[in-house]
Design a protein around this motif. Sequence first.
Motif, PDB file in Angstrom:
ATOM      1  N   MET A 115      29.920  29.279  68.192  1.00 58.06           N
ATOM      2  CA  MET A 115      31.256  29.857  68.079  1.00 58.06           C
ATOM      3  C   MET A 115      31.246  31.097  67.199  1.00 58.06           C
ATOM      4  O   MET A 115      31.875  32.126  67.530  1.00 58.06           O
ATOM      5  CB  MET A 115      32.234  28.817  67.515  1.00 58.06           C
ATOM      6  CG  MET A 115      33.653  29.329  67.346  1.00 58.06           C
ATOM      7  SD  MET A 115      34.450  29.750  68.920  1.00 58.06           S
ATOM      8  CE  MET A 115      34.957  28.113  69.455  1.00 58.06           C
ATOM      9  N   ASN A 116      30.502  31.035  66.100  1.00 56.26           N
ATOM     10  CA  ASN A 116      30.378  32.214  65.240  1.00 56.26           C
ATOM     11  C   ASN A 116      29.725  33.365  65.999  1.00 56.26           C
ATOM     12  O   ASN A 116      30.137  34.526  65.870  1.00 56.26           O
ATOM     13  CB  ASN A 116      29.555  31.879  63.993  1.00 56.26           C
ATOM     14  CG  ASN A 116      30.236  30.888  63.074  1.00 56.26           C
ATOM     15  OD1 ASN A 116      31.450  30.672  63.173  1.00 56.26           O
ATOM     16  ND2 ASN A 116      29.489  30.276  62.186  1.00 56.26           N
ATOM     17  N   GLY A 117      28.694  33.044  66.790  1.00 56.16           N
ATOM     18  CA  GLY A 117      28.027  34.062  67.580  1.00 56.16           C
ATOM     19  C   GLY A 117      28.959  34.690  68.592  1.00 56.16           C
ATOM     20  O   GLY A 117      28.981  35.915  68.772  1.00 56.16           O
ATOM     21  N   LEU A 118      29.752  33.878  69.261  1.00 60.29           N
ATOM     22  CA  LEU A 118      30.715  34.393  70.241  1.00 60.29           C
ATOM     23  C   LEU A 118      31.681  35.370  69.566  1.00 60.29           C
ATOM     24  O   LEU A 118      31.921  36.483  70.068  1.00 60.29           O
ATOM     25  CB  LEU A 118      31.465  33.236  70.886  1.00 60.29           C
ATOM     26  CG  LEU A 118      32.398  33.525  72.059  1.00 60.29           C
ATOM     27  CD1 LEU A 118      32.611  32.254  72.881  1.00 60.29           C
ATOM     28  CD2 LEU A 118      33.758  34.047  71.605  1.00 60.29           C
ATOM     29  N   ASN A 119      32.228  34.965  68.420  1.00 61.55           N
ATOM     30  CA  ASN A 119      33.214  35.814  67.750  1.00 61.55           C
ATOM     31  C   ASN A 119      32.597  37.124  67.263  1.00 61.55           C
ATOM     32  O   ASN A 119      33.221  38.184  67.348  1.00 61.55           O
ATOM     33  CB  ASN A 119      33.842  35.053  66.585  1.00 61.55           C
ATOM     34  CG  ASN A 119      34.747  33.930  67.054  1.00 61.55           C
ATOM     35  OD1 ASN A 119      35.338  33.999  68.128  1.00 61.55           O
ATOM     36  ND2 ASN A 119      34.852  32.866  66.262  1.00 61.55           N
ATOM     37  N   LYS A 120      31.356  37.066  66.770  1.00 61.57           N
ATOM     38  CA  LYS A 120      30.697  38.290  66.294  1.00 61.57           C
ATOM     39  C   LYS A 120      30.311  39.198  67.448  1.00 61.57           C
ATOM     40  O   LYS A 120      30.495  40.413  67.391  1.00 61.57           O
ATOM     41  CB  LYS A 120      29.464  37.920  65.474  1.00 61.57           C
ATOM     42  CG  LYS A 120      29.767  37.309  64.115  1.00 61.57           C
ATOM     43  CD  LYS A 120      28.487  36.907  63.392  1.00 61.57           C
ATOM     44  CE  LYS A 120      28.793  36.275  62.044  1.00 61.57           C
ATOM     45  NZ  LYS A 120      27.546  35.823  61.361  1.00 61.57           N
ATOM     46  N   HIS A 121      29.733  38.608  68.508  1.00 67.95           N
ATOM     47  CA  HIS A 121      29.265  39.417  69.628  1.00 67.95           C
ATOM     48  C   HIS A 121      30.405  40.186  70.280  1.00 67.95           C
ATOM     49  O   HIS A 121      30.231  41.348  70.678  1.00 67.95           O
ATOM     50  CB  HIS A 121      28.595  38.533  70.687  1.00 67.95           C
ATOM     51  CG  HIS A 121      27.310  37.925  70.238  1.00 67.95           C
ATOM     52  ND1 HIS A 121      26.700  38.225  69.044  1.00 67.95           N
ATOM     53  CD2 HIS A 121      26.495  37.002  70.842  1.00 67.95           C
ATOM     54  CE1 HIS A 121      25.580  37.532  68.924  1.00 67.95           C
ATOM     55  NE2 HIS A 121      25.438  36.785  70.001  1.00 67.95           N
ATOM     56  N   PHE A 122      31.553  39.560  70.404  1.00 68.15           N
ATOM     57  CA  PHE A 122      32.664  40.190  71.111  1.00 68.15           C
ATOM     58  C   PHE A 122      33.609  40.915  70.147  1.00 68.15           C
ATOM     59  O   PHE A 122      34.804  40.999  70.384  1.00 68.15           O
ATOM     60  CB  PHE A 122      33.402  39.154  71.958  1.00 68.15           C
ATOM     61  CG  PHE A 122      32.600  38.706  73.149  1.00 68.15           C
ATOM     62  CD1 PHE A 122      32.746  39.324  74.374  1.00 68.15           C
ATOM     63  CD2 PHE A 122      31.658  37.700  73.028  1.00 68.15           C
ATOM     64  CE1 PHE A 122      31.987  38.938  75.470  1.00 68.15           C
ATOM     65  CE2 PHE A 122      30.888  37.296  74.115  1.00 68.15           C
ATOM     66  CZ  PHE A 122      31.048  37.923  75.338  1.00 68.15           C
ATOM     67  N   SER A 123      33.034  41.438  69.089  1.00 64.28           N
ATOM     68  CA  SER A 123      33.784  42.235  68.125  1.00 64.28           C
ATOM     69  C   SER A 123      33.310  43.683  68.177  1.00 64.28           C
ATOM     70  O   SER A 123      32.230  43.977  68.709  1.00 64.28           O
ATOM     71  CB  SER A 123      33.598  41.688  66.707  1.00 64.28           C
ATOM     72  OG  SER A 123      32.258  41.889  66.262  1.00 64.28           O
ATOM     73  N   ALA A 124      34.093  44.583  67.602  1.00 72.60           N
ATOM     74  CA  ALA A 124      33.770  46.009  67.662  1.00 72.60           C
ATOM     75  C   ALA A 124      32.425  46.326  67.030  1.00 72.60           C
ATOM     76  O   ALA A 124      31.728  47.251  67.461  1.00 72.60           O
ATOM     77  CB  ALA A 124      34.877  46.811  66.979  1.00 72.60           C
ATOM     78  N   ASN A 125      32.024  45.557  66.016  1.00 72.21           N
ATOM     79  CA  ASN A 125      30.783  45.820  65.297  1.00 72.21           C
ATOM     80  C   ASN A 125      29.683  44.817  65.647  1.00 72.21           C
ATOM     81  O   ASN A 125      28.751  44.624  64.872  1.00 72.21           O
ATOM     82  CB  ASN A 125      31.036  45.793  63.784  1.00 72.21           C
ATOM     83  CG  ASN A 125      32.005  46.871  63.350  1.00 72.21           C
ATOM     84  OD1 ASN A 125      31.934  48.004  63.823  1.00 72.21           O
ATOM     85  ND2 ASN A 125      32.920  46.511  62.466  1.00 72.21           N
ATOM     86  N   GLY A 126      29.788  44.206  66.826  1.00 73.02           N
ATOM     87  CA  GLY A 126      28.861  43.143  67.180  1.00 73.02           C
ATOM     88  C   GLY A 126      27.408  43.566  67.190  1.00 73.02           C
ATOM     89  O   GLY A 126      26.538  42.873  66.649  1.00 73.02           O
ATOM     90  N   THR A 127      27.104  44.716  67.804  1.00 77.38           N
ATOM     91  CA  THR A 127      25.721  45.179  67.861  1.00 77.38           C
ATOM     92  C   THR A 127      25.228  45.555  66.476  1.00 77.38           C
ATOM     93  O   THR A 127      24.090  45.228  66.090  1.00 77.38           O
ATOM     94  CB  THR A 127      25.589  46.386  68.802  1.00 77.38           C
ATOM     95  OG1 THR A 127      26.237  46.094  70.039  1.00 77.38           O
ATOM     96  CG2 THR A 127      24.129  46.704  69.076  1.00 77.38           C
TER      97      THR A 127
END
Length: 397
Positions: free
Chosen positions: A372-384
């Motif tokens: 879940m943490n990965g999903l939220n980070k990946h689909f954020s503006a600064n994910g990469t």
Amino acid sequence: MSAFPKIAIIGAGPSGLTLANILQRNQISFTVYENDASPNARNQGGTLDLHPDGGQLAIREAGLWDAFTTHARPESDVMKLVEMNGEVLWDENGPDKHEVPEEEKFAHRPEIDREALMQLLLAPLAPAAVKWGKKLKEVVPAAGETYDLHFVDGTVETGFGLVVGADGAWSKVRQLLTDEKPYYSGISAVEMWALDVNEKNKWLSQYVGQGNCFSFGEGRAIQAQRIGNGSIRTYACLRKPESFLKDCGIDWTKPETARKEFVERYFSDCGEDLKRIILEAEDELILRTLYMLPVGFRWESRPGVTLLGDAAHLMTPFAGVGVNAAMTDSLDLGRSIVAYKESPQEKSLADVVKDYELRLFPRGEKFAQKTMNGLNKHFSANGTQEMAGRFRAAYGK
């Protein structure tokens, strides 16, 4: 001593087959029942990375380490990270690749194709141990805390003292334990294949590299991965409503125009190379709506029934831990059943199952929360940028 309980494993995926191998290695009888008509009835999916303390440990316990090293691809344990604008932030391919000594290649996370893993797990099993084309309709409680299996084809198998649900997201076995069902994760994906890229598309082969090439942004992601058969699979993901793929107005039955329209609508501002990853994956197009079980999902223990893998803790792929969690479940339950066989007077089988679940629940919650943490980070503006920062910190760069 009474006869050892009959064991049914529902599902011939990584978790079910790993458990089967551990039981067979310890002379414990079982039967695997699988919905698919044969091992080749459908595509098994992309590639997986097996962790030393997860999938690899289970492979060792099953006695399949040598076979695993033959099929695994440690050279594909590399990452390329690209900003949505096309800027490459991290690349482990090429001359600057982080070199791993030969003796340490399997100390990290080598990739293995799902199809290769399935064949590896099937090869040692007695042919009669796996029954194909057996779609489970329901599990019915019977006398003496045993269970009967009713199949869609009208057949019934009776008298099981332990039914293990390794039957995935929409598990029929889970229905004996809870009314909980998977819910939509918020993410829809379009999976696309490019076959024989070394010969047909050298640019794509070189750009993606030997392992994974990821790009993350607000509400979207592009993920491409190298497959051992010489192909590349690209997953273009969006955070959208559950009905998005059906209601967006794109005619998916016409893949060539669908890919172009999909890119124009949702990825037009991306770097040209990232758009090419989608547009040049021309050989297959598959729509995927991603589901999950709640983080911390649990059930009341019931004698003679338990769950493994996705049936127990379905999660999205955005932490890369699903198959390792599943095979760890198999390792844990397998060891517990072996210990019960060796000392049946110490605990009842019901206690063995309950103790396994008490270990499973916090372990599954940990993996699900990481996902879940990965999903939220990946689909954020600064994910990469966030992921690239973690890689730089890990390698001191």
